[in-house]
Design a protein around this motif. Structure first.
Motif, PDB file in Angstrom:
ATOM      1  N   SER A   1     -24.384 -52.530  -9.589  1.00 37.67           N
ATOM      2  CA  SER A   1     -23.886 -52.998 -10.885  1.00 37.67           C
ATOM      3  C   SER A   1     -24.678 -52.345 -12.015  1.00 37.67           C
ATOM      4  O   SER A   1     -25.757 -51.794 -11.799  1.00 37.67           O
ATOM      5  N   TYR A   2     -24.114 -52.473 -13.189  1.00 38.38           N
ATOM      6  CA  TYR A   2     -24.776 -51.965 -14.383  1.00 38.38           C
ATOM      7  C   TYR A   2     -26.084 -52.716 -14.626  1.00 38.38           C
ATOM      8  O   TYR A   2     -27.092 -52.126 -15.018  1.00 38.38           O
ATOM      9  N   ASP A   3     -26.089 -54.027 -14.386  1.00 41.67           N
ATOM     10  CA  ASP A   3     -27.308 -54.826 -14.565  1.00 41.67           C
ATOM     11  C   ASP A   3     -28.415 -54.352 -13.625  1.00 41.67           C
ATOM     12  O   ASP A   3     -29.586 -54.330 -13.996  1.00 41.67           O
ATOM     13  N   GLU A   4     -28.041 -53.984 -12.409  1.00 40.77           N
ATOM     14  CA  GLU A   4     -29.025 -53.464 -11.458  1.00 40.77           C
ATOM     15  C   GLU A   4     -29.624 -52.157 -11.977  1.00 40.77           C
ATOM     16  O   GLU A   4     -30.830 -51.931 -11.870  1.00 40.77           O
ATOM     17  N   LEU A   5     -28.808 -51.306 -12.552  1.00 39.80           N
ATOM     18  CA  LEU A   5     -29.285 -50.053 -13.145  1.00 39.80           C
ATOM     19  C   LEU A   5     -30.318 -50.345 -14.230  1.00 39.80           C
ATOM     20  O   LEU A   5     -31.406 -49.759 -14.242  1.00 39.80           O
ATOM     21  N   LYS A   6     -30.003 -51.271 -15.139  1.00 40.77           N
ATOM     22  CA  LYS A   6     -30.933 -51.605 -16.225  1.00 40.77           C
ATOM     23  C   LYS A   6     -32.248 -52.165 -15.671  1.00 40.77           C
ATOM     24  O   LYS A   6     -33.326 -51.779 -16.105  1.00 40.77           O
ATOM     25  N   ARG A   7     -32.133 -53.091 -14.701  1.00 34.37           N
ATOM     26  CA  ARG A   7     -33.344 -53.680 -14.094  1.00 34.37           C
ATOM     27  C   ARG A   7     -34.212 -52.601 -13.461  1.00 34.37           C
ATOM     28  O   ARG A   7     -35.426 -52.570 -13.637  1.00 34.37           O
ATOM     29  N   ASP A   8     -33.593 -51.700 -12.694  1.00 35.48           N
ATOM     30  CA  ASP A   8     -34.342 -50.648 -12.003  1.00 35.48           C
ATOM     31  C   ASP A   8     -34.975 -49.664 -12.986  1.00 35.48           C
ATOM     32  O   ASP A   8     -36.076 -49.166 -12.744  1.00 35.48           O
ATOM     33  N   LEU A   9     -34.286 -49.381 -14.080  1.00 34.01           N
ATOM     34  CA  LEU A   9     -34.862 -48.499 -15.101  1.00 34.01           C
ATOM     35  C   LEU A   9     -36.118 -49.118 -15.695  1.00 34.01           C
ATOM     36  O   LEU A   9     -37.151 -48.460 -15.816  1.00 34.01           O
ATOM     37  N   ILE A  10     -36.034 -50.389 -16.059  1.00 36.29           N
ATOM     38  CA  ILE A  10     -37.191 -51.088 -16.632  1.00 36.29           C
ATOM     39  C   ILE A  10     -38.341 -51.104 -15.638  1.00 36.29           C
ATOM     40  O   ILE A  10     -39.482 -50.785 -15.981  1.00 36.29           O
ATOM     41  N   ARG A  11     -38.054 -51.440 -14.381  1.00 33.54           N
ATOM     42  CA  ARG A  11     -39.075 -51.494 -13.338  1.00 33.54           C
ATOM     43  C   ARG A  11     -39.699 -50.102 -13.127  1.00 33.54           C
ATOM     44  O   ARG A  11     -40.915 -49.963 -13.037  1.00 33.54           O
ATOM     45  N   PHE A  12     -38.874 -49.068 -13.093  1.00 30.55           N
ATOM     46  CA  PHE A  12     -39.342 -47.705 -12.864  1.00 30.55           C
ATOM     47  C   PHE A  12     -40.263 -47.249 -14.004  1.00 30.55           C
ATOM     48  O   PHE A  12     -41.302 -46.651 -13.768  1.00 30.55           O
ATOM     49  N   ILE A  13     -39.892 -47.562 -15.236  1.00 31.84           N
ATOM     50  CA  ILE A  13     -40.707 -47.176 -16.390  1.00 31.84           C
ATOM     51  C   ILE A  13     -42.052 -47.901 -16.366  1.00 31.84           C
ATOM     52  O   ILE A  13     -43.094 -47.304 -16.601  1.00 31.84           O
TER      53      ILE A  13
END
Length: 195
Positions: free
Chosen positions: A177-189
């Protein structure tokens, strides 16, 4: 920047620099008269015959500034997932002026940015990994807020940074999902900052 130094050298004026907005304002009637004299289409209501002046096309520094401003204000930037869950990344620009469209394509070629020109739709898209990374390094985008998509009120320059981050080999390539993408981006950063 190059334009600020040029204005100071030619007109002896220092522009008011709004760094947070990426805008410089000059108050000079002489400068305005010269712009009107050499590039009258930038003062008057745009027409179908508006062209990018040769002085911009033939000067790489000016061309970069022009493309940065044009794509920041009128262009689109996309970071989302397709129906199969894979990332979709794109910088785009739509121009209904065929002359301006051709001039922008010419400038992008001079800057060695690969793109797709959809002439029938007057649409330019920059899609490949190399081109998006090169666009960020050579040109970049201004801190203009995005309107009307999932990244609403997010700045275009920051979204371009995120697009480049997603090409990291440690970054996940598929999402539910799009929400998963946002969560993973934040976590990765956040994890990148800790290293």
């Amino acid at each position: 920047s190059f334009i600020i130094k040029l204005a100071k050298k030619i007109y002896g004026i220092k522009g008011k620099n709004y760094k947070k907005k990426g805008i410089v304002v000059w108050y000079s009637q002489e400068m305005l008269d010269d712009i009107h004299k050499y590039i009258p289409t930038l003062i008057h209501k745009p027409s179908i015959y508006t062209r990018v002046p040769d002085v911009i096309i033939n000067n790489l520094k000016l061309a970069k500034v022009f493309i940065k401003g044009y794509f920041s204000c009128d262009g689109g930037i996309i970071l989302t997932i397709n129906k199969n869950g894979y990332l979709r990344r794109e910088i785009s620009l739509e121009s209904h002026n065929p002359y301006l469209f051709d001039d922008i394509c010419k400038i992008l070629r001079k800057l060695q940015i690969n793109f797709k020109a959809h002439k029938e739709y007057q649409y330019i898209s920059i899609l490949s990994k190399d081109s998006l990374i090169k666009f960020k390094k050579k040109i970049g985008l201004l801190p203009v807020k995005i309107k009307g998509n999932r990244w609403k009120n997010f700045r275009k320059d920051r979204l371009l940074n995120l697009i480049v981050i997603t090409y990291s080999e440690n970054f996940k390539k598929r999402f539910r999902s799009y929400d998963e993408l946002k969560r993973d981006l934040i976590r990765f950063i956040e994890q990148s900052k800790e290293r």
